[in-house]
Write a protein that holds these residues in place. Structure first.
Motif, PDB file in Angstrom:
ATOM      1  N   ALA A  94       0.962  -1.400   0.209  1.00  0.00           N
ATOM      2  CA  ALA A  94       0.029   0.194   0.108  1.00  0.00           C
ATOM      3  C   ALA A  94       0.820   1.079  -0.102  1.00  0.00           C
ATOM      4  CB  ALA A  94      -0.987   0.005   1.330  1.00  0.00           C
ATOM      5  N   ILE A  95       0.213   2.174  -0.340  1.00  0.00           N
ATOM      6  CA  ILE A  95       0.831   3.753  -0.236  1.00  0.00           C
ATOM      7  C   ILE A  95      -0.105   4.403   1.102  1.00  0.00           C
ATOM      8  CG2 ILE A  95       1.132   5.895  -1.073  1.00  0.00           C
ATOM      9  CD1 ILE A  95       1.275   4.587  -3.973  1.00  0.00           C
ATOM     10  N   ILE A  96       0.766   4.844   1.808  1.00  0.00           N
ATOM     11  CA  ILE A  96       0.094   5.429   3.184  1.00  0.00           C
ATOM     12  C   ILE A  96       0.898   6.818   3.490  1.00  0.00           C
ATOM     13  CG2 ILE A  96      -0.266   3.357   4.440  1.00  0.00           C
ATOM     14  CD1 ILE A  96       2.053   3.813   6.164  1.00  0.00           C
ATOM     15  N   GLU A  97      -0.074   7.572   3.827  1.00  0.00           N
ATOM     16  CA  GLU A  97       0.778   9.168   4.317  1.00  0.00           C
ATOM     17  C   GLU A  97      -0.053   9.542   5.458  1.00  0.00           C
ATOM     18  OE1 GLU A  97      -2.166  11.496   1.233  1.00  0.00           O
ATOM     19  OE2 GLU A  97      -0.467  10.682   0.268  1.00  0.00           O
ATOM     20  N   GLY A  98       0.647  10.618   5.906  1.00  0.00           N
ATOM     21  CA  GLY A  98       0.241  11.327   7.086  1.00  0.00           C
ATOM     22  C   GLY A  98      -1.207  12.303   6.743  1.00  0.00           C
ATOM     23  N   GLN A  99      -1.984  12.256   7.754  1.00  0.00           N
ATOM     24  CA  GLN A  99      -3.090  13.255   7.562  1.00  0.00           C
ATOM     25  C   GLN A  99      -2.769  14.631   7.575  1.00  0.00           C
ATOM     26  OE1 GLN A  99      -5.662  12.043  10.673  1.00  0.00           O
ATOM     27  NE2 GLN A  99      -6.940  10.669   9.068  1.00  0.00           N
TER      28      GLN A  99
END
Length: 99
Positions: A94-99
């Motif tokens: 997956a690609i995750i990122e900060g909010q």
């Protein structure tokens, strides 16, 4: 790109999933029996456990930065040439990122 492995069902607070890819699975064999003195000398810097997990991480698409829901399964088998531990890693890149 470095990837973070998550075994939990929920991401840490502040992280969100931007995109997911198809599940990946890698199985590797690690010899757990006594290798003898000569093989031990030639392979002393070899870390078979690390090689299996690196193979798993490297099987994820390059653009991903995480593997979600990582699960590990093991089994062992004894043969004439030694006893082997089979390690299977399964997860969803997956690609995750900060909010």
């Amino acid at each position: 790109m470095e990837k973070t492995l998550f075994t939990t069902e929920n991401l840490p607070q502040g992280l969100v999933v931007k995109d997911v890819f198809g599940m990946i699975q890698v199985t590797g064999a690690v010899e757990v029996s006594n290798k003898g003195m000569m093989r031990g000398l030639f392979e002393r810097k070899k870390n078979e456990y690390q090689e299996v997990i690196e193979s798993f991480v490297n099987s994820a698409p390059d653009e991903t930065n995480a593997i979600l829901g990582v699960q590990v399964s093991t089994s062992s088998q004894q043969f004439r040439n030694g006893t082997f531990l089979y390690i299977t890693y399964i997860g969803t890149p997956a690609i995750i990122e900060g909010q």
